[in-house]
Motif scaffolding. Structure first.
Motif, PDB file in Angstrom:
ATOM      1  N   ASP A 315       0.810  -1.217   0.000  1.00 37.94           N
ATOM      2  CA  ASP A 315       0.000   0.000   0.000  1.00 37.94           C
ATOM      3  C   ASP A 315       0.844   1.268   0.000  1.00 37.94           C
ATOM      4  N   GLY A 316       2.161   1.112  -0.044  1.00 38.81           N
ATOM      5  CA  GLY A 316       3.035   2.271  -0.061  1.00 38.81           C
ATOM      6  C   GLY A 316       3.330   2.842   1.302  1.00 38.81           C
ATOM      7  N   VAL A 317       3.057   2.099   2.346  1.00 38.98           N
ATOM      8  CA  VAL A 317       3.327   2.555   3.714  1.00 38.98           C
ATOM      9  C   VAL A 317       4.711   2.046   4.131  1.00 38.98           C
ATOM     10  N   VAL A 318       5.524   2.953   4.691  1.00 40.27           N
ATOM     11  CA  VAL A 318       6.895   2.594   5.052  1.00 40.27           C
ATOM     12  C   VAL A 318       6.952   2.148   6.511  1.00 40.27           C
ATOM     13  N   LYS A 319       7.838   1.175   6.759  1.00 41.69           N
ATOM     14  CA  LYS A 319       8.050   0.687   8.125  1.00 41.69           C
ATOM     15  C   LYS A 319       9.545   0.620   8.381  1.00 41.69           C
ATOM     16  N   MET A 320       9.974   1.218   9.468  1.00 41.76           N
ATOM     17  CA  MET A 320      11.396   1.211   9.828  1.00 41.76           C
ATOM     18  C   MET A 320      11.808  -0.209  10.218  1.00 41.76           C
ATOM     19  N   THR A 321      12.832  -0.742   9.553  1.00 43.91           N
ATOM     20  CA  THR A 321      13.239  -2.134   9.729  1.00 43.91           C
ATOM     21  C   THR A 321      14.726  -2.207  10.039  1.00 43.91           C
ATOM     22  N   ASN A 322      15.058  -2.916  11.113  1.00 44.73           N
ATOM     23  CA  ASN A 322      16.461  -3.083  11.512  1.00 44.73           C
ATOM     24  C   ASN A 322      17.157  -4.094  10.599  1.00 44.73           C
ATOM     25  N   VAL A 323      18.388  -3.758  10.147  1.00 45.38           N
ATOM     26  CA  VAL A 323      19.189  -4.656   9.306  1.00 45.38           C
ATOM     27  C   VAL A 323      20.565  -4.831   9.920  1.00 45.38           C
ATOM     28  N   THR A 324      21.196  -5.953   9.609  1.00 44.26           N
ATOM     29  CA  THR A 324      22.557  -6.232  10.070  1.00 44.26           C
ATOM     30  C   THR A 324      23.481  -6.304   8.871  1.00 44.26           C
ATOM     31  N   ILE A 325      24.498  -5.458   8.890  1.00 42.47           N
ATOM     32  CA  ILE A 325      25.414  -5.373   7.752  1.00 42.47           C
ATOM     33  C   ILE A 325      26.556  -6.363   7.933  1.00 42.47           C
TER      34      ILE A 325
END
Length: 364
Positions: A315-325
């Protein structure tokens, strides 16, 4: 009657105002939706490269020092010359030592003669003692003379060997096949004990030593990005990539507590002796990585030492997502976890968004 018409007119006007206001609000809200570029996550095969500063050492590099002082009688080699193991490099004058050897030889022969006399006297004394012609004190005296003569022979032989050893030090040979470095002394120079005559370097193989920080070492071992099967290249000081590939070898078996690092080395063939001992350079160790998740660096932002992206739903809604580099490449990150294939993320412009915002997606 007029009052009824008036009330109906007011109600219609109010309804029209509400409709217009809602329409304006909807239009305003629509205008506030940002259009931002998005990136579709895909699995890709890539090459992970790590760079390290390196110091290059010869396979063997030995300084040739004077072990006996004297005049440098002969120089048999020249700077930069290739030599074989056992080849004579220098000769220091041994004239005085040869004279000392003659004296030592004479003393040794004299001592041996005295020993023979003492041996005969002891044998005679033993015979006479057995026949009870002489007392035991005379026998003991003959034994003492024999022991003294034997000690003199041993001492004279040791002196002779010591001088021979000193004479051997005057002839200096190559310890292995190698290349001669600078020769600071010329023929006829007076050299002292310990003077540096030259350095011999064995350059058929060279080793590039480099250090890995402790935390990086354990991370690379966990990720299996540091092993003996990797592609190892040596970049020389002029930027040229050496045409021989390296082989990774362990240099140290423990972490250096002072520097917090462990040292490795990479072996390179050097058949032409092109690379010299003491050369500096840079190592590039590359490992293939399959099915890696690569995302643009500008899609990632940090909050309190953690890394995040904005993942976008259908739907085009953004969600902050944690990532591991896992690894950083030129302009992308390789992720360990946080995203999967076909996820959509905001590619750039994250600073103007907040969790839950709706966006118009612009595919890049």
């Amino acid at each position: 009657m007029m009052s009824i018409y008036k009330n109906q007119f007011l109600l219609c006007t109010l309804a029209l105002f509400v409709l217009v206001s809602c329409g304006d609000k909807a239009k305003k809200d629509s205008n506030n939706i940002k259009t931002v570029p998005v990136y579709k996550v895909t699995l890709k095969d890539t090459i992970v490269s790590s760079k390290f500063v390196a110091d290059v050492h010869a396979k063997n590099n030995v300084e040739i020092h004077v072990r006996i002082p004297g005049l440098l009688d002969k120089v048999y080699v020249s700077e930069g010359q290739k030599v074989k193991k056992g080849q004579i490099l220098f000769k220091i004058s041994d004239v005085e030592l040869q004279i000392q050897l003659l004296k030592a030889e004479a003393i040794y022969k004299s001592a041996k003669a005295d020993l023979r006399i003492a041996t005969v006297e002891l044998e005679q004394a033993q015979t006479l003692f057995n026949k009870k012609v002489i007392a035991d004190k005379e026998l003991e005296l003959s034994k003492a003379k024999y022991e003294a003569a034997s000690a003199k022979v041993a001492h004279a032989l040791a002196e002779k060997k010591a001088i021979n050893q000193q004479i051997s030090f005057t002839t200096i040979r190559a310890p292995f096949d190698g290349t001669i470095d600078r020769i600071p002394f010329k023929e006829g120079s007076l050299v002292e004990n310990g003077s540096l005559l030259t350095t011999v370097s064995q350059l058929d193989d060279v080793y590039a030593y480099f250090s890995i920080p402790e935390n990086t070492y354990f991370q690379m071992m966990e990720d299996k990005t540091l092993n003996t099967q990797g592609d190892i290249k040596l970049v020389l000081p002029n930027g040229q990539v050496y045409d021989q590939k390296g082989e990774l070898r362990t240099a140290d078996g423990e972490i250096d507590r002072q520097t917090g690092s462990i040292q490795y080395k990479a072996k390179f063939r050097n058949p032409q002796g092109f690379i010299k001992h003491g050369t500096s350079g840079k190592l590039i160790i590359s490992e293939p990585k399959t099915n890696a998740i690569l995302i643009p660096q500008k899609a990632v932002f940090s909050i309190q030492d953690k890394q995040y992206v904005f993942r976008v739903n259908k739907d085009g809604v953004v969600k902050m997502t944690n990532v591991t580099i896992e690894t950083t490449l030129d302009d992308v990150y390789i992720l360990n976890e946080g995203l999967k294939s076909d996820d959509l993320i905001v590619q750039e412009g994250t600073q103007s968004l907040k969790d839950g915002d709706k966006i118009n997606m612009k595919q890049m």
